[in-house]
Each structure stands twice: as structure tokens, then as C-alpha cells.
Design a protein around this motif. Sequence first.
Motif, PDB file in Angstrom:
ATOM      1  N   ASP A  57      76.242   8.103 -31.732  1.00  0.00           N
ATOM      2  CA  ASP A  57      77.247   8.960 -30.763  1.00  0.00           C
ATOM      3  C   ASP A  57      78.263   8.446 -31.217  1.00  0.00           C
ATOM      4  O   ASP A  57      79.225   8.603 -30.487  1.00  0.00           O
ATOM      5  CB  ASP A  57      76.081   8.387 -28.924  1.00  0.00           C
ATOM      6  CG  ASP A  57      76.423   6.968 -28.522  1.00  0.00           C
ATOM      7  OD1 ASP A  57      76.402   6.110 -29.760  1.00  0.00           O
ATOM      8  OD2 ASP A  57      76.163   7.105 -27.507  1.00  0.00           O
ATOM      9  N   SER A  58      78.979   7.913 -31.729  1.00  0.00           N
ATOM     10  CA  SER A  58      80.031   7.322 -32.477  1.00  0.00           C
ATOM     11  C   SER A  58      80.086   6.745 -33.692  1.00  0.00           C
ATOM     12  O   SER A  58      78.797   6.257 -34.360  1.00  0.00           O
ATOM     13  CB  SER A  58      80.025   5.403 -31.377  1.00  0.00           C
ATOM     14  OG  SER A  58      81.544   5.468 -31.759  1.00  0.00           O
ATOM     15  N   TYR A  94      77.335   4.179 -38.986  1.00  0.00           N
ATOM     16  CA  TYR A  94      77.929   4.934 -38.048  1.00  0.00           C
ATOM     17  C   TYR A  94      76.318   5.218 -37.008  1.00  0.00           C
ATOM     18  O   TYR A  94      75.440   5.067 -36.854  1.00  0.00           O
ATOM     19  CB  TYR A  94      78.658   6.054 -38.100  1.00  0.00           C
ATOM     20  CG  TYR A  94      77.831   6.916 -39.148  1.00  0.00           C
ATOM     21  CD1 TYR A  94      76.688   7.775 -38.243  1.00  0.00           C
ATOM     22  CD2 TYR A  94      77.346   7.221 -40.283  1.00  0.00           C
ATOM     23  CE1 TYR A  94      76.167   9.166 -38.984  1.00  0.00           C
ATOM     24  CE2 TYR A  94      76.300   8.113 -41.229  1.00  0.00           C
ATOM     25  CZ  TYR A  94      75.998   8.926 -40.546  1.00  0.00           C
ATOM     26  OH  TYR A  94      74.954   9.664 -40.949  1.00  0.00           O
TER      27      TYR A  94
END
Length: 381
Positions: A86-87, A83
Amino acid sequence: MECGRIYSSNQKEVSQIMRRTVIVLLLVLALAVSLSAAPKNVILLIGDGMGVAHVTAARIATGGPGARLAMDQMPVTGFVTTYSADSYVTDSAAAATAIASGVKTANYVVGLTPDGRRTRTVLEAARDSGKKTGLVTTDAITGATPAGFAAHVTGRDQSAQIAVDLINANIDVLIGGGRSAFLPKEVPGSSRTDDKDLLAEAKSKGWQVISSAEEFNLASGSKLIALLALGALTTKDPEPPLSALTSKAISILSSGKKGFFLMVEGAQIDTSSHANNFESCVRQTLEFDKAVAAALEFAHKDRNTLVIVTADHETGGLALPADGSKIKNAWGSGGHTAVVTPIYAYGPGSDKFAGLIDNTDIARRIAELWKIKIGVIEDKN
């Protein structure tokens, strides 16, 4: 007398057992020390978009479910979380930044934190410690994955600035495609908007600069820039295969007395998976595995090289469901996914890459082995 002989015989047997036990313990200790020792060299191979299903499909293609790839022979294995800052689903830029510098950043960003601070990569720290360095890819050399090891830009599409950063980083070996970003604007095929001739600049600084397969096969010396296409490589004849690109880089970098750091990327696993092209995906994974074999061949002989194989993310959501007694391929996506990726390691320090780790742990653990500093630099870009 009989008792004495029995006692003497038993004593000898006990002594032999103890001797064998000591030898086994010493061998186990030696193996443990070798696995955790600091390597002279590190070769990091990244299969862009390569998930567990990609590896499984390639394995089956070579000879069925019992077949083994070169990467399967590596004794230390695990999984990597991917990951970004921001995602849940990373892109290659954020993933490369994490793998190279041990720092999470936002998707699309290369070599910077989300708030714009520069990161120091394992390649840059290795270079500063006196080691030789190299980047090899089947993509443009300005692509997100190689860029993550030496460039610092807010957007992965800033190839003109990435090219400048790569030349300024004083990397000994750069092999791949992407010549267009290094040519001045007046040259046909250039993607630059200025008059900078980065290849002429590189020549003036001592690099051998080549642009064809014929030149590549004859290349030698201590510094090489081989950009064999204007864009990404085709991975087809007459281009040299990724395994040959890898072997050439190793032959140049291994001349360094203090060791080297080399990153190798098989980029078209990702390209094929975005297109849900199963046949191409398998071929690209097998080509990548041949590069792994080339790295392992050197490491086996050298005995002082850590080889790490992993992926930046999984692409395509590939599954291999049953089709009667055989299997078929099923794609769940045309993009990246959040699933963990495999990691394999061989050589001194390989024990640090077992189990479930994060992508930031890869750079951090290499840095620990080499006692070099990586991560966030406090000044803003």
C-alpha cells in the motif's frame, strides 16, 4: 625428421593447451554448480534501515574509500526493491513479511496479507522440513523484523500476541531484548495485561531461558531463549555484541543434522538513522558487519552455508556530499525512503541473488533452493 619433430612438438603444445582448457572449464563448471547448489544452511542478516550510503560511510570509517567491510568480500551483489502493498515506502513489518514469506502486505501488518490471510514463512517451512531455526536481533524479539518470520498479527505493536506466536512457533533459538512481553502482568517491567508466563512455559517445553550477559556467555544446549533486556538492547557493555549473539546462535543451530535457518537483525542502524545520528549510524553498521564476519567465518569452514546480507529499507535519506577533499553527511529525512537497498550473497545458491530483485524474491529463492512451500495460506486469520 625436422618436420616430424616440429609436428610432434606442436602436437604436444596443442595437447597441453587442450588439457589446460578442459581443466579451466571443469573449474568454471564446478564453481557454477557450487553457486547454484542447494545449501544445507541459510543465514540471513538484515541491517534495518541500511542503505548504500550507510555501507559507504562505514567502509570509509574503517580506513578510507579503498577499505573493505566483511560484506564487501561477498562475491554476489545486487539491489532490492522494497515497496509494500500500500505504499512506495515500506515499514519494517511489511518488509519483514515480504522477505520472510514472499508476499507483499500493507504497512504495519505482520505475517498476513492485506485481506487477512496467513502467510507461511521460510522459517516455518524450514522448521517443518526438519531444520533447526533461530532469530537474533538487537531489538526486542517481538519487534517487526523478527516477528515477520513467525508471527501473524494485524498490527506490529501487538507485542503480547507476537510473543505468544514466537513461543508457539517452536523456534530453537531466540536471542534479543523484549523480555517484558513474555512476563505475567504482576511481574515488574511486564508489558502484558494477562497472567501468561511465557518464559515459564518455554522452560517447561525444554528451552534454556536466560536474561543476563553472564548467563548468556555460559549458555549451551539445543534450545535457547536469551532475552537480555526488557525492551530493545542498548548494544553497549555489558551486553554481548551482535557478533557474539550470532556466533552463539550458529553454535547451537549447527548441531542439527538437517541444517538450519537463522535470521539476524542489526536493528539500531534504523534507530540511529531516524534520529539522523551519523556517528551512531556508522557504529551500528560496523557492529552489524562484525556479525556478517561471524556468519562468513562459519560459512567458509562449513562450505555448505548460504549467507545473505540485505536491508529491509533505507532510513534517513542519507547522502555523502563533498566537503572540500573530504565528505560530510546530509540527511534527507527522519523516516524511511523508497530507494533500493543492497544485497550480498556467499555460498551455495548465491547466484540466485544477483542483480535487481524484489524483497519477495529473497524468501521465494530460498524456498526454491530448499524445495519448500511458502506464501499465502488460504484460511483467514
